[in-house]
Design a protein around this motif. Structure first.
Motif, mmCIF file in Angstrom:
data_model
loop_
_atom_site.group_PDB
_atom_site.id
_atom_site.type_symbol
_atom_site.label_atom_id
_atom_site.label_comp_id
_atom_site.label_asym_id
_atom_site.label_seq_id
_atom_site.Cartn_x
_atom_site.Cartn_y
_atom_site.Cartn_z
ATOM 1 N N ASN A 64 0.854 -1.280 0.699
ATOM 2 C CA ASN A 64 0.194 -0.473 0.156
ATOM 3 C C ASN A 64 1.061 1.134 -0.007
ATOM 4 O OD1 ASN A 64 0.921 0.711 3.153
ATOM 5 N ND2 ASN A 64 -0.840 -0.437 3.468
ATOM 6 N N ASP A 65 -0.193 2.599 0.098
ATOM 7 C CA ASP A 65 1.217 3.472 -0.231
ATOM 8 C C ASP A 65 1.740 4.274 1.107
ATOM 9 O OD1 ASP A 65 0.498 4.204 -2.607
ATOM 10 O OD2 ASP A 65 -1.960 5.251 -2.532
ATOM 11 N N LYS A 66 1.334 3.505 2.029
ATOM 12 C CA LYS A 66 2.046 3.803 3.446
ATOM 13 C C LYS A 66 2.760 3.117 3.579
ATOM 14 C CE LYS A 66 0.428 4.530 8.324
ATOM 15 N NZ LYS A 66 -0.532 3.526 9.396
ATOM 16 N N LEU A 67 2.806 1.900 4.005
ATOM 17 C CA LEU A 67 4.089 0.408 3.839
ATOM 18 C C LEU A 67 5.122 0.173 2.929
ATOM 19 C CD1 LEU A 67 1.696 -1.187 6.770
ATOM 20 C CD2 LEU A 67 3.147 0.341 7.079
ATOM 21 N N SER A 68 4.300 0.197 1.369
ATOM 22 C CA SER A 68 4.925 -0.157 0.560
ATOM 23 C C SER A 68 4.964 -1.685 0.586
ATOM 24 C CB SER A 68 6.910 0.238 0.754
ATOM 25 O OG SER A 68 7.251 -0.119 -0.254
ATOM 26 N N ASN A 69 6.061 -2.458 0.609
ATOM 27 C CA ASN A 69 5.850 -3.545 0.735
ATOM 28 C C ASN A 69 5.229 -4.011 2.116
ATOM 29 O OD1 ASN A 69 5.886 -4.588 -2.338
ATOM 30 N ND2 ASN A 69 7.797 -4.629 -2.349
ATOM 31 N N TYR A 70 4.164 -5.170 2.742
ATOM 32 C CA TYR A 70 4.835 -5.061 3.559
ATOM 33 C C TYR A 70 3.969 -6.677 3.936
ATOM 34 C CZ TYR A 70 -0.223 -4.687 3.654
ATOM 35 O OH TYR A 70 -1.311 -5.397 2.897
ATOM 36 N N ILE A 71 4.873 -7.441 5.512
ATOM 37 C CA ILE A 71 4.835 -8.760 5.853
ATOM 38 C C ILE A 71 4.035 -8.911 7.007
ATOM 39 C CG2 ILE A 71 5.322 -10.736 6.196
ATOM 40 C CD1 ILE A 71 8.230 -10.177 4.793
ATOM 41 N N VAL A 72 2.396 -8.876 7.287
ATOM 42 C CA VAL A 72 2.364 -9.488 8.954
ATOM 43 C C VAL A 72 2.178 -10.801 9.158
ATOM 44 C CG1 VAL A 72 -0.293 -8.397 9.911
ATOM 45 C CG2 VAL A 72 0.205 -7.761 7.779
ATOM 46 N N ILE A 73 2.430 -10.618 11.010
ATOM 47 C CA ILE A 73 2.580 -12.040 11.556
ATOM 48 C C ILE A 73 1.903 -12.125 12.645
ATOM 49 C CG2 ILE A 73 4.253 -13.005 12.311
ATOM 50 C CD1 ILE A 73 6.131 -12.289 10.047
ATOM 51 N N GLU A 74 1.315 -13.397 12.507
ATOM 52 C CA GLU A 74 -0.098 -12.901 14.253
ATOM 53 C C GLU A 74 0.532 -13.512 14.982
ATOM 54 O OE1 GLU A 74 -3.903 -15.220 15.589
ATOM 55 O OE2 GLU A 74 -3.552 -14.238 12.990
ATOM 56 N N ASP A 75 0.872 -13.426 16.323
ATOM 57 C CA ASP A 75 2.170 -13.686 17.338
ATOM 58 C C ASP A 75 1.074 -13.968 18.193
ATOM 59 O OD1 ASP A 75 3.453 -14.805 19.734
ATOM 60 O OD2 ASP A 75 4.721 -12.594 19.616
ATOM 61 N N GLY A 76 0.253 -14.738 18.693
ATOM 62 C CA GLY A 76 -0.970 -15.318 19.810
ATOM 63 C C GLY A 76 -1.922 -13.607 19.120
ATOM 64 N N ASP A 77 -1.923 -13.134 20.498
ATOM 65 C CA ASP A 77 -3.278 -12.019 20.679
ATOM 66 C C ASP A 77 -2.661 -10.978 19.332
ATOM 67 O OD1 ASP A 77 -4.667 -13.567 21.729
ATOM 68 O OD2 ASP A 77 -4.173 -12.710 23.746
ATOM 69 N N ARG A 78 -0.788 -10.778 18.812
ATOM 70 C CA ARG A 78 -0.579 -9.273 18.436
ATOM 71 C C ARG A 78 -0.142 -9.298 17.395
ATOM 72 N NH1 ARG A 78 3.947 -8.939 23.790
ATOM 73 N NH2 ARG A 78 2.996 -7.191 24.616
ATOM 74 N N LEU A 79 -0.272 -8.920 16.340
ATOM 75 C CA LEU A 79 0.324 -8.493 15.081
ATOM 76 C C LEU A 79 1.571 -8.039 14.752
ATOM 77 C CD1 LEU A 79 -3.320 -7.749 13.026
ATOM 78 C CD2 LEU A 79 -2.211 -10.499 13.123
ATOM 79 N N ILE A 80 2.160 -8.232 14.353
ATOM 80 C CA ILE A 80 3.327 -7.311 13.988
ATOM 81 C C ILE A 80 3.926 -6.934 12.919
ATOM 82 C CG2 ILE A 80 5.541 -7.716 14.492
ATOM 83 C CD1 ILE A 80 5.246 -9.359 16.479
ATOM 84 N N ILE A 81 3.547 -5.778 11.920
ATOM 85 C CA ILE A 81 3.873 -5.623 10.796
ATOM 86 C C ILE A 81 4.658 -5.227 10.717
ATOM 87 C CG2 ILE A 81 2.566 -4.176 8.807
ATOM 88 C CD1 ILE A 81 0.217 -3.814 10.904
ATOM 89 N N TYR A 82 6.020 -5.456 9.354
ATOM 90 C CA TYR A 82 6.957 -5.180 8.731
ATOM 91 C C TYR A 82 6.673 -4.546 7.320
ATOM 92 C CZ TYR A 82 8.806 -8.849 12.429
ATOM 93 O OH TYR A 82 8.569 -10.087 13.553
ATOM 94 N N GLY A 83 6.900 -3.099 7.401
ATOM 95 C CA GLY A 83 6.583 -2.607 6.633
ATOM 96 C C GLY A 83 7.743 -1.774 5.671
ATOM 97 N N GLN A 84 8.275 -1.770 4.377
ATOM 98 C CA GLN A 84 9.405 -0.689 3.490
ATOM 99 C C GLN A 84 10.095 -1.847 3.264
ATOM 100 O OE1 GLN A 84 8.911 2.507 2.777
ATOM 101 N NE2 GLN A 84 7.309 2.752 3.601
ATOM 102 N N ILE A 85 9.555 -3.131 2.801
ATOM 103 C CA ILE A 85 10.441 -4.928 2.559
ATOM 104 C C ILE A 85 10.133 -4.233 0.954
ATOM 105 C CG2 ILE A 85 10.084 -6.779 2.559
ATOM 106 C CD1 ILE A 85 8.448 -6.872 5.026
ATOM 107 N N HIS A 86 11.556 -4.913 1.031
ATOM 108 C CA HIS A 86 11.904 -4.052 -0.573
ATOM 109 C C HIS A 86 11.430 -6.166 -1.335
ATOM 110 C CE1 HIS A 86 14.133 -3.813 -3.979
ATOM 111 N NE2 HIS A 86 14.980 -5.071 -4.296
ATOM 112 N N GLN A 87 11.583 -7.419 -1.067
ATOM 113 C CA GLN A 87 11.685 -8.636 -0.872
ATOM 114 C C GLN A 87 11.689 -9.517 -0.015
ATOM 115 O OE1 GLN A 87 15.344 -9.993 -2.919
ATOM 116 N NE2 GLN A 87 13.859 -12.198 -3.316
ATOM 117 N N SER A 88 10.456 -10.158 -0.145
ATOM 118 C CA SER A 88 9.692 -11.436 1.161
ATOM 119 C C SER A 88 10.121 -12.535 1.012
ATOM 120 C CB SER A 88 8.374 -11.014 0.920
ATOM 121 O OG SER A 88 7.682 -12.075 1.949
#
Length: 209
Positions: free
Chosen positions: A141-165
């Motif tokens: 998306n425009d805000k995060l560029s390429n991103y990955i979302v990982i679910e850790d129990g009750d938490r969501l961790i978002i990694y943005g501005q990624i060049h390659q997944s």
């Protein structure tokens, strides 16, 4: 000095004496418990504590000294006992580098905005998962560029501005796994942590070196 004054002083001295005796008994109980606990550890630190305890018991019972000895002992072993440790071993830093934009309100010259994560200038291209979990979303998306979302129990961790997944949706990852790479020209990572619909300061979960 009249009788009433003398009586009050006598009562006060008696109360002070009773308090002192109570403190001595209390610290003696704590000391005995600490000795029993220490004998189970059988380490150099525990032996030093036992030696110090024997010296204190030989001389006299001084609550302040006993309290300090117990405090110093438990401070030394707390980090070595799993259930007493306060370190943040549950999470690791995603990269090494320097935070250039902190969590919270960011004020600019023309406008302000709320940063729901932190932005890091990384020294390395590789991005590590800060915890174990499951990859629930990969997108752009425009805000995060390429991103990955990982679910850790009750938490969501978002990694943005990624060049390659290096992962795909549905993958399970472990703490420290390399999940992606940054652009070698910018080397910037944006990371957010969400819990119960609200953002959490990622800096509270791990330390950036």
């Amino acid at each position: 000095m009249n009788k009433i004054t003398r009586k009050r002083i006598k009562l006060q001295r008696k109360e002070n004496l009773n308090k002192k005796l109570a403190l001595q008994v209390l610290f003696s109980i704590v000391l005995v418990g600490a000795v029993i606990f220490t004998k189970q550890l059988d380490t150099d630190l525990s032996k030093q504590f036992l030696n110090a305890t024997n010296e204190i018991m030989t001389e006299s019972i001084r609550p302040k000294e006993i309290g300090n000895s117990v405090k110093e002992f438990f401070s030394g072993v707390a980090g070595k006992i799993p259930f007493m440790s306060n370190n943040k071993t549950e999470y690791v830093a995603p990269v090494s580098g320097k935070v250039y934009q902190n969590y919270g309100m960011v004020k600019g010259e023309d406008s302000s905005f709320y940063n729901h994560g932190i932005d890091i200038v990384s020294n390395t291209q590789s991005i590590r998962s800060v915890s174990g979990g499951k990859v629930t979303q990969i997108g752009n998306n425009d805000k995060l560029s390429n991103y990955i979302v990982i679910e850790d129990g009750d938490r969501l961790i978002i990694y943005g501005q990624i060049h390659q997944s290096f992962v795909k949706e549905g993958d399970k990852v472990s703490k420290g796994d390399i999940i992606g790479a940054l652009n070698e020209e910018s080397m910037n990572l944006h990371i957010e942590v969400w819990e119960d619909g609200e953002s959490v300061n990622p800096a509270k979960l791990f330390k950036i070196n």
